[in-house]
Design an enzyme around this catalytic site. Structure first.
Site, PDB file in Angstrom:
ATOM      1  N   PRO A 111      67.214   3.630  20.034  1.00 15.67           N
ATOM      2  CA  PRO A 111      67.245   4.949  20.655  1.00 15.67           C
ATOM      3  C   PRO A 111      66.070   5.252  21.578  1.00 15.67           C
ATOM      4  CG  PRO A 111      66.883   5.122  18.286  1.00 15.67           C
ATOM      5  CD  PRO A 111      67.259   3.704  18.572  1.00 15.67           C
ATOM      6  N   ASN A 112      66.425   5.841  22.707  1.00 16.08           N
ATOM      7  CA  ASN A 112      65.484   6.354  23.717  1.00 16.08           C
ATOM      8  C   ASN A 112      64.815   5.285  24.571  1.00 16.08           C
ATOM      9  OD1 ASN A 112      65.816   9.181  23.078  1.00 16.08           O
ATOM     10  ND2 ASN A 112      64.757   8.716  21.159  1.00 16.08           N
ATOM     11  N   ARG A 126      58.745   9.394  30.623  1.00 17.02           N
ATOM     12  CA  ARG A 126      57.679  10.144  29.955  1.00 17.02           C
ATOM     13  C   ARG A 126      56.769   9.183  29.195  1.00 17.02           C
ATOM     14  NH1 ARG A 126      58.634  15.757  29.455  1.00 17.02           N
ATOM     15  NH2 ARG A 126      60.728  16.218  30.191  1.00 17.02           N
ATOM     16  N   TYR A 145      54.111   3.853  26.866  1.00 11.75           N
ATOM     17  CA  TYR A 145      55.188   2.892  27.145  1.00 11.75           C
ATOM     18  C   TYR A 145      55.148   2.315  28.563  1.00 11.75           C
ATOM     19  CZ  TYR A 145      56.975   4.881  22.818  1.00 11.75           C
ATOM     20  OH  TYR A 145      57.104   5.290  21.523  1.00 11.75           O
ATOM     21  N   ASN A 157      64.452  -4.396  19.171  1.00 13.78           N
ATOM     22  CA  ASN A 157      63.499  -3.288  19.122  1.00 13.78           C
ATOM     23  C   ASN A 157      64.306  -2.103  18.609  1.00 13.78           C
ATOM     24  OD1 ASN A 157      61.812  -1.140  19.442  1.00 13.78           O
ATOM     25  ND2 ASN A 157      61.097  -1.724  21.490  1.00 13.78           N
ATOM     26  N   ALA A 167      62.954   4.100  16.935  1.00 13.77           N
ATOM     27  CA  ALA A 167      62.640   4.973  15.793  1.00 13.77           C
ATOM     28  C   ALA A 167      63.344   4.528  14.509  1.00 13.77           C
ATOM     29  CB  ALA A 167      63.009   6.414  16.122  1.00 13.77           C
ATOM     30  N   HIS A 188      61.568   2.708  11.499  1.00 14.05           N
ATOM     31  CA  HIS A 188      60.817   3.387  10.446  1.00 14.05           C
ATOM     32  C   HIS A 188      61.705   4.134   9.459  1.00 14.05           C
ATOM     33  CE1 HIS A 188      58.042   2.522  13.664  1.00 14.05           C
ATOM     34  NE2 HIS A 188      58.593   3.435  14.445  1.00 14.05           N
ATOM     35  N   ASP A 231      69.648  -4.576   6.587  1.00 13.32           N
ATOM     36  CA  ASP A 231      70.745  -5.101   5.761  1.00 13.32           C
ATOM     37  C   ASP A 231      71.731  -5.889   6.616  1.00 13.32           C
ATOM     38  OD1 ASP A 231      69.803  -4.115   3.370  1.00 13.32           O
ATOM     39  OD2 ASP A 231      71.291  -2.516   3.178  1.00 13.32           O
ATOM     40  N   GLU A 264      61.532  -9.097  15.736  1.00 14.13           N
ATOM     41  CA  GLU A 264      61.340  -7.669  16.004  1.00 14.13           C
ATOM     42  C   GLU A 264      60.280  -7.508  17.101  1.00 14.13           C
ATOM     43  OE1 GLU A 264      59.730  -5.659  12.596  1.00 14.13           O
ATOM     44  OE2 GLU A 264      59.997  -3.677  13.449  1.00 14.13           O
ATOM     45  N   HIS A 292      58.149  -4.569  19.552  1.00 13.23           N
ATOM     46  CA  HIS A 292      57.798  -3.185  19.910  1.00 13.23           C
ATOM     47  C   HIS A 292      56.906  -3.203  21.132  1.00 13.23           C
ATOM     48  CE1 HIS A 292      59.573  -1.534  16.342  1.00 13.23           C
ATOM     49  NE2 HIS A 292      59.020  -2.525  15.674  1.00 13.23           N
ATOM     50  N   LEU A 293      57.179  -2.288  22.033  1.00 18.15           N
ATOM     51  CA  LEU A 293      56.352  -2.180  23.243  1.00 18.15           C
ATOM     52  C   LEU A 293      54.929  -1.763  22.880  1.00 18.15           C
ATOM     53  CD1 LEU A 293      59.059  -0.254  25.269  1.00 18.15           C
ATOM     54  CD2 LEU A 293      58.187  -2.524  25.870  1.00 18.15           C
ATOM     55  N   SER A 294      54.827  -0.782  21.995  1.00 18.25           N
ATOM     56  CA  SER A 294      53.510  -0.260  21.612  1.00 18.25           C
ATOM     57  C   SER A 294      53.054  -0.940  20.319  1.00 18.25           C
ATOM     58  CB  SER A 294      53.596   1.250  21.414  1.00 18.25           C
ATOM     59  OG  SER A 294      54.464   1.565  20.337  1.00 18.25           O
ATOM     60  N   ARG A 348      49.377   3.463  15.499  1.00 17.52           N
ATOM     61  CA  ARG A 348      49.900   4.782  15.856  1.00 17.52           C
ATOM     62  C   ARG A 348      50.021   5.676  14.610  1.00 17.52           C
ATOM     63  NH1 ARG A 348      54.768   4.434  19.921  1.00 17.52           N
ATOM     64  NH2 ARG A 348      54.242   6.656  19.997  1.00 17.52           N
ATOM     65  N   ARG A 366      54.847   5.607  11.875  1.00 22.13           N
ATOM     66  CA  ARG A 366      55.284   4.472  12.704  1.00 22.13           C
ATOM     67  C   ARG A 366      54.745   3.149  12.177  1.00 22.13           C
ATOM     68  NH1 ARG A 366      57.618   6.811  17.387  1.00 22.13           N
ATOM     69  NH2 ARG A 366      56.572   8.744  17.889  1.00 22.13           N
TER      70      ARG A 366
HETATM   71  O1  CA2 Z   1      56.833   0.723  20.665  1.00 25.79           O
HETATM   72  C1  CA2 Z   1      58.052   0.618  20.593  1.00 25.79           C
HETATM   73  O2  CA2 Z   1      58.701  -0.229  21.206  1.00 25.79           O
HETATM   74  C2  CA2 Z   1      58.849   1.628  19.758  1.00 25.79           C
HETATM   75  O3  CA2 Z   1      59.905   0.913  19.097  1.00 25.79           O
HETATM   76  C3  CA2 Z   1      59.407   2.634  20.760  1.00 25.79           C
HETATM   77  C4  CA2 Z   1      60.148   3.801  20.123  1.00 25.79           C
HETATM   78  C5  CA2 Z   1      59.332   4.422  18.997  1.00 25.79           C
HETATM   79  O4  CA2 Z   1      60.125   5.376  18.318  1.00 25.79           O
HETATM   80  C6  CA2 Z   1      58.831   3.388  17.988  1.00 25.79           C
HETATM   81  O5  CA2 Z   1      58.038   4.029  17.013  1.00 25.79           O
HETATM   82  C7  CA2 Z   1      58.017   2.307  18.687  1.00 25.79           C
HETATM   83  C8  CA2 Z   1      60.471   4.868  21.193  1.00 25.79           C
HETATM   84  C9  CA2 Z   1      61.248   4.306  22.379  1.00 25.79           C
HETATM   85  C10 CA2 Z   1      61.239   5.087  23.636  1.00 25.79           C
HETATM   86  O6  CA2 Z   1      60.603   6.340  23.572  1.00 25.79           O
HETATM   87  C11 CA2 Z   1      60.423   7.050  24.755  1.00 25.79           C
HETATM   88  C12 CA2 Z   1      59.703   8.222  24.637  1.00 25.79           C
HETATM   89  C13 CA2 Z   1      59.451   8.979  25.756  1.00 25.79           C
HETATM   90  C14 CA2 Z   1      59.944   8.566  27.003  1.00 25.79           C
HETATM   91  C15 CA2 Z   1      60.657   7.404  27.096  1.00 25.79           C
HETATM   92  C16 CA2 Z   1      60.904   6.646  25.973  1.00 25.79           C
END
Ligand code: CA2
Length: 147
Positions: A10-11, A18, A23, A74, A77, A80, A87, A98, A100-102, A107, A111
């Site tokens: 997701p996202n 943002r 990111y 990846n 969210a 977590h 599973d 796995e 993760h970008l960050s 964090r 997370r």
């Molecule tokens: O660091 C990562 O790759 C994460 O999996 C990214 C997720 C975050 O929920 C994980 O804790 C760590 C979030 C993905 C994208 O979030 C955005 C937030 C704002 C603007 C654009 C993307």
């Protein structure tokens, strides 16, 4: 040619819009192009899948059975919160990495927990797009060793 499935949760499709401090400024399309290039360089066929829905990610992992040789995931969210995703990875038994970008270990406390990691061979975090390339090359070296 070995096939790799890359799943983004997701996202991640909102990348670049943002939180550039966390990111980066590159977009999701940039990420897809990066992954395609890395997989191509390493000699893999790759398919990328993104969903904001946990169930759709579980469905995709199940459908990968017998088709894909490796999964790079990846879970965003869901990393977590989800028990269903690890599973599903365990159920299909496809080697998974796995990414993760960050650096989730540096964090917020919530997370720092990953339920997905126990279903993955390694976790790569905090390397931005390069983490996906590392995951591709992890598969390249592990598949050569297991040939
Ligand atoms: O660091 C990562 O790759 C994460 O999996 C990214 C997720 C975050 O929920 C994980 O804790 C760590 C979030 C993905 C994208 O979030 C955005 C937030 C704002 C603007 C654009 C993307």
């Amino acid at each position: 040619m070995k096939k790799i499935l890359v799943i983004n949760g997701p996202n991640i499709n909102m990348l670049g819009l943002r939180e550039p401090d966390i990111y980066g400024t590159k977009t999701f399309d940039d990420l897809l192009a990066f992954i395609g290039g890395a997989a191509n360089d390493a000699g893999f066929e790759v398919q990328c899948f993104q969903s904001n829905s946990e169930g759709a990610i579980v469905d995709k992992i199940q459908q990968a059975y017998g088709i894909f040789d490796g999964i790079i995931i990846n879970p965003a969210a869901y990393t977590h919160t989800s028990i269903a995703i690890p599973d599903a990875l365990k159920a299909v038994g496809i080697p998974a990495v796995e990414v993760h970008l960050s650096d989730i270990s540096q964090r917020e406390a919530y997370r720092q927990i990953s339920y997905t990691s126990e279903a993955c061979q390694i976790t790569i975090a905090g390397k931005g797009f390069e983490g996906y390339r590392e995951a591709v090359y992890f598969f390249k070296s592990s598949m050569i060793q297991n040939k």
